[in-house]
Design an enzyme around this catalytic site. Sequence first.
Site, PDB file in Angstrom:
ATOM      1  N   SER A   7       1.288  -7.742   2.732  1.00 11.07           N
ATOM      2  CA  SER A   7       0.437  -6.657   2.253  1.00 11.07           C
ATOM      3  C   SER A   7       0.074  -6.894   0.804  1.00 11.07           C
ATOM      4  CB  SER A   7       1.150  -5.309   2.391  1.00 11.07           C
ATOM      5  OG  SER A   7       0.412  -4.352   1.654  1.00 11.07           O
ATOM      6  N   HIS A  32      -2.745  -8.352   4.997  1.00  6.34           N
ATOM      7  CA  HIS A  32      -2.838  -6.924   5.281  1.00  6.34           C
ATOM      8  C   HIS A  32      -3.419  -6.208   4.061  1.00  6.34           C
ATOM      9  CE1 HIS A  32      -1.545  -3.315   7.496  1.00  6.34           C
ATOM     10  NE2 HIS A  32      -1.131  -2.820   6.331  1.00  6.34           N
ATOM     11  N   ASP A  34      -4.341  -2.656   2.457  1.00  2.00           N
ATOM     12  CA  ASP A  34      -4.048  -1.227   2.521  1.00  2.00           C
ATOM     13  C   ASP A  34      -5.031  -0.419   1.695  1.00  2.00           C
ATOM     14  OD1 ASP A  34      -1.639  -0.952   4.145  1.00  2.00           O
ATOM     15  OD2 ASP A  34      -0.643  -2.115   2.577  1.00  2.00           O
ATOM     16  N   MET A  36      -6.221   3.277   0.573  1.00  2.88           N
ATOM     17  CA  MET A  36      -5.734   4.668   0.515  1.00  2.88           C
ATOM     18  C   MET A  36      -6.714   5.529  -0.272  1.00  2.88           C
ATOM     19  SD  MET A  36      -1.806   3.894  -0.526  1.00  2.88           S
ATOM     20  CE  MET A  36      -0.840   2.648   0.331  1.00  2.88           C
ATOM     21  N   HIS A  65      -6.081  -1.858   6.873  1.00  5.89           N
ATOM     22  CA  HIS A  65      -5.359  -0.658   7.288  1.00  5.89           C
ATOM     23  C   HIS A  65      -5.901   0.514   6.484  1.00  5.89           C
ATOM     24  CE1 HIS A  65      -1.167   1.562   7.207  1.00  5.89           C
ATOM     25  NE2 HIS A  65      -2.101   2.249   7.855  1.00  5.89           N
ATOM     26  N   MET A  67      -6.026   4.144   5.330  1.00  9.56           N
ATOM     27  CA  MET A  67      -5.275   5.395   5.239  1.00  9.56           C
ATOM     28  C   MET A  67      -6.209   6.405   4.591  1.00  9.56           C
ATOM     29  SD  MET A  67      -1.709   3.623   4.129  1.00  9.56           S
ATOM     30  CE  MET A  67      -2.512   2.046   3.815  1.00  9.56           C
ATOM     31  N   MET A 136       3.776   2.766  12.112  1.00  7.37           N
ATOM     32  CA  MET A 136       4.299   2.834  10.743  1.00  7.37           C
ATOM     33  C   MET A 136       5.809   3.029  10.807  1.00  7.37           C
ATOM     34  SD  MET A 136       1.797   2.355   8.696  1.00  7.37           S
ATOM     35  CE  MET A 136       2.766   2.598   7.196  1.00  7.37           C
ATOM     36  N   PHE A 142       2.881   4.337   0.265  1.00  9.87           N
ATOM     37  CA  PHE A 142       3.514   3.563  -0.807  1.00  9.87           C
ATOM     38  C   PHE A 142       4.217   2.333  -0.249  1.00  9.87           C
ATOM     39  CE2 PHE A 142       3.294   7.967  -2.052  1.00  9.87           C
ATOM     40  CZ  PHE A 142       2.789   7.912  -3.343  1.00  9.87           C
ATOM     41  N   ASP A 174       4.686  -1.738  10.278  1.00  9.62           N
ATOM     42  CA  ASP A 174       4.357  -1.739   8.851  1.00  9.62           C
ATOM     43  C   ASP A 174       5.275  -0.806   8.071  1.00  9.62           C
ATOM     44  OD1 ASP A 174       3.107  -1.728   6.375  1.00  9.62           O
ATOM     45  OD2 ASP A 174       1.223  -0.864   7.091  1.00  9.62           O
ATOM     46  N   SER A 197       6.486  -5.721  -0.383  1.00 10.00           N
ATOM     47  CA  SER A 197       7.434  -6.052  -1.456  1.00 10.00           C
ATOM     48  C   SER A 197       8.342  -7.218  -1.077  1.00 10.00           C
ATOM     49  CB  SER A 197       8.252  -4.822  -1.845  1.00 10.00           C
ATOM     50  OG  SER A 197       8.616  -4.079  -0.714  1.00 10.00           O
TER      51      SER A 197
HETATM   52  C1  DX5 Z   1       2.277   1.665   3.189  1.00  9.75           C
HETATM   53  C2  DX5 Z   1       1.430   0.481   3.536  1.00  9.75           C
HETATM   54  C3  DX5 Z   1       2.225  -0.731   3.761  1.00  9.75           C
HETATM   55  C4  DX5 Z   1       2.970  -1.217   2.553  1.00  9.75           C
HETATM   56  C5  DX5 Z   1       4.141  -2.036   3.003  1.00  9.75           C
HETATM   57  O1  DX5 Z   1       1.486   2.798   3.143  1.00  9.75           O
HETATM   58  O2  DX5 Z   1       0.702   0.744   4.717  1.00  9.75           O
HETATM   59  O3  DX5 Z   1       1.411  -1.779   4.293  1.00  9.75           O
HETATM   60  O4  DX5 Z   1       2.163  -1.968   1.690  1.00  9.75           O
HETATM   61  O5  DX5 Z   1       4.926  -2.307   1.908  1.00  9.75           O
HETATM   62  P1  DX5 Z   1       6.478  -2.681   2.049  1.00  9.75           P
HETATM   63  O6  DX5 Z   1       6.532  -3.911   2.892  1.00  9.75           O
HETATM   64  O7  DX5 Z   1       6.897  -2.915   0.638  1.00  9.75           O
HETATM   65  O8  DX5 Z   1       7.152  -1.516   2.714  1.00  9.75           O
HETATM   66 ZN    ZN Z   2      -0.316  -0.979   5.712  1.00 12.48          ZN
END
Ligand code: DX5
Ligand code: ZN
Length: 215
Positions: A7, A32, A34, A36, A65, A67, A136, A142, A174, A197
């Site tokens: 990600s 990936h 993300d 938001m 993805h 959100m 999820m 986050f 995820d 991370s």
């Molecule tokens: C959370 C995201 C994830 C996130 C995963 O809202 O959809 O894709 O970046 O991060 P880690 O692997 O650090 O949980």
């Molecule tokens: Zn994601």
Amino acid sequence: MKQIAPSVLSANFANLREELEMINRSDADMLHVDVMDGVFVPNISFGFPLMKPMKQYSTKPLDVHLMIVHPEKYVERFCDAGAWSVGFHLEATDDPMPAIELIRKKGVRTCLTINPDIDVHRLDPYLAEVDMVLLMSVFAGFGGQSFIPETIDKIRYVRQEIARRQLPTLIEVDGGINTKNAADVFAAGADVLVAGSAVFGAKDPIAAIRLMKGL
Ligand code: DX5
Ligand code: ZN
């Protein structure tokens, strides 16, 4: 085949090109992305302007993805921006089919996502309609949260259902994935694991990706 989707949310955006080139050299299967909106989730990440450098410098398919609320308003623009797959949350819509159709018409892979508090059975009617479902394993919003263990049973259920109905649908998971739990999540039936991370925060991200894939 076990697939890993780092990600980019956890990447160092000051060195985005280098981060993408590092992922290009790795065994990662997709990138990936993300997105938001600060409404569907209590955080804002990035949008269209960053799709351009990602498309330019990443050789990995872009797994978007969303959100966001009203995904049907924006899915086509993400397809046009070079997404390989576009996913959005079932609970962000009254009916996910119009947005699924819009993505499909663009020739892009479709993905339907649910947060941990959404009944996994709500995916049942759509398992044959999408290329991938995204479960999820943390609440969207986050990076860096801990894997919710109850996700394992949901993955098993969806895997069973997909097998019973002989569907080609992929299962993506995820949130909170790391080198310690990846094997168990794959064993439960996941095809694609997202890791933010645990990849970009690792001393050796390329080795971490290999470890998670069991290579
Ligand atoms: C959370 C995201 C994830 C996130 C995963 O809202 O959809 O894709 O970046 O991060 P880690 O692997 O650090 O949980
Ligand atoms: Zn994601």
